[in-house]
Design an enzyme around this catalytic site. Sequence first.
Site, PDB file in Angstrom:
ATOM      1  N   ARG A 201       0.850  -1.012   0.062  1.00 23.91           N
ATOM      2  CA  ARG A 201      -0.017   0.047  -0.038  1.00 23.91           C
ATOM      3  C   ARG A 201       0.757   1.172   0.185  1.00 23.91           C
ATOM      4  O   ARG A 201       1.748   1.611   0.817  1.00 23.91           O
ATOM      5  CB  ARG A 201      -0.910  -0.072   1.359  1.00 23.91           C
ATOM      6  CG  ARG A 201      -2.082   0.990   1.175  1.00 23.91           C
ATOM      7  CD  ARG A 201      -2.542   1.124   2.593  1.00 23.91           C
ATOM      8  NE  ARG A 201      -3.463  -0.170   2.763  1.00 23.91           N
ATOM      9  CZ  ARG A 201      -4.774  -0.175   2.638  1.00 23.91           C
ATOM     10  NH1 ARG A 201      -5.322   0.714   2.082  1.00 23.91           N
ATOM     11  NH2 ARG A 201      -5.515  -1.374   2.770  1.00 23.91           N
TER      12      ARG A 201
ATOM     13  N   THR B 133      -0.770   7.664  -1.109  1.00 25.25           N
ATOM     14  CA  THR B 133      -2.162   7.594  -1.729  1.00 25.25           C
ATOM     15  C   THR B 133      -3.046   6.519  -1.070  1.00 25.25           C
ATOM     16  O   THR B 133      -4.176   6.627  -1.443  1.00 25.25           O
ATOM     17  CB  THR B 133      -1.669   7.190  -3.178  1.00 25.25           C
ATOM     18  OG1 THR B 133      -1.264   5.934  -3.323  1.00 25.25           O
ATOM     19  CG2 THR B 133      -0.954   8.101  -4.027  1.00 25.25           C
TER      20      THR B 133
ATOM     21  N   ASP C 228      -6.808 -10.353  11.136  1.00 22.07           N
ATOM     22  CA  ASP C 228      -5.915 -10.285  10.110  1.00 22.07           C
ATOM     23  C   ASP C 228      -5.372 -11.711   9.816  1.00 22.07           C
ATOM     24  O   ASP C 228      -5.073 -12.352  10.279  1.00 22.07           O
ATOM     25  CB  ASP C 228      -4.475  -9.418  10.610  1.00 22.07           C
ATOM     26  CG  ASP C 228      -3.676  -9.225   9.569  1.00 22.07           C
ATOM     27  OD1 ASP C 228      -3.356  -8.335   9.240  1.00 22.07           O
ATOM     28  OD2 ASP C 228      -3.104 -10.074   8.754  1.00 22.07           O
TER      29      ASP C 228
ATOM     30  N   ASP D 239      -1.593 -12.608   9.801  1.00 23.24           N
ATOM     31  CA  ASP D 239      -0.878 -12.669  11.068  1.00 23.24           C
ATOM     32  C   ASP D 239      -1.424 -14.037  11.693  1.00 23.24           C
ATOM     33  O   ASP D 239      -0.836 -14.871  12.122  1.00 23.24           O
ATOM     34  CB  ASP D 239      -1.480 -11.547  11.895  1.00 23.24           C
ATOM     35  CG  ASP D 239      -0.690 -10.255  11.711  1.00 23.24           C
ATOM     36  OD1 ASP D 239       0.517 -10.348  10.911  1.00 23.24           O
ATOM     37  OD2 ASP D 239      -1.061  -9.314  12.188  1.00 23.24           O
TER      38      ASP D 239
HETATM   39  N1  URA Z   1      -7.323  -8.211   5.794  1.00 22.04           N
HETATM   40  C1  URA Z   1      -7.638  -8.957   6.784  1.00 22.04           C
HETATM   41  O1  URA Z   1      -6.458  -9.791   6.902  1.00 22.04           O
HETATM   42  N2  URA Z   1      -8.557  -8.910   7.520  1.00 22.04           N
HETATM   43  C2  URA Z   1      -9.558  -7.910   7.377  1.00 22.04           C
HETATM   44  O2  URA Z   1     -10.450  -7.840   8.161  1.00 22.04           O
HETATM   45  C3  URA Z   1      -9.451  -7.017   6.241  1.00 22.04           C
HETATM   46  C4  URA Z   1      -8.437  -7.108   5.452  1.00 22.04           C
END
Ligand code: URA
Length: 209
Positions: free
Chosen positions: A104, A108, A200, A203
């Site tokens: 990312r 921007t 996530d 993770d």
């Molecule tokens: N990416 C993720 O791993 N979890 C989310 O909730 C949104 C984007």
Amino acid sequence: MGKVYVFDHPLIQHKLTYIRDEKTGTKEFRELVDEVAALMAYEITRELPTEEVMVKTPVTEAKSKVLSGKKLGLVPILRAGLGMTDGILKLIPAAKVGHVGLYRDPETLQPVEYYVKLPPDIEEREFIVIDPMLATGGSAVEAINSLKKRGAKNIKMMCLIAAPEGVELLNEAHPDVDIYIAGLDEKLNEKGYIVPGLGDAGDRLYGTK
Ligand code: URA
């Protein structure tokens, strides 16, 4: 407009519940994602063309069906997409695997590609782009832009969980791409997480924070 398929198979839904559960640890999370990806691959390949061949059984000769050599390509978006790839390959081991890496841009906030490696015969290949989470949809749109720029014509998107915002953006940007998901959730929160989601995905797959 692309179609959205939510796989409501009881096994997929059962396993998705444990994937969502915050108490599920890394090892079990990874195993469950792998299993759900395989089950989703079973559903997504339902329409693959077959052809008749002759087979000699211990009893007699018979006509029987095999896949008719459709060229498939899996394209996990790095890194969380990797968590679903092996599960799909268990069912379609002959599929080739490309990779798309995006970061990312801090100014921007838009996804920018930093790595793309795709299998050959891009124009004839049917691609499945893989990312467990379709959140804002920005990464999926950019990954599919990358594929189309290189000649891909036939693309499906496969995710575990999608937010309505992501589905809408992807549909607008790529109306020719059908979306296959296990769960369509409520919304995104202010941090861009899917609610209720699973946290996530990268993770949780790899035990990082
Ligand atoms: N990416 C993720 O791993 N979890 C989310 O909730 C949104 C984007």
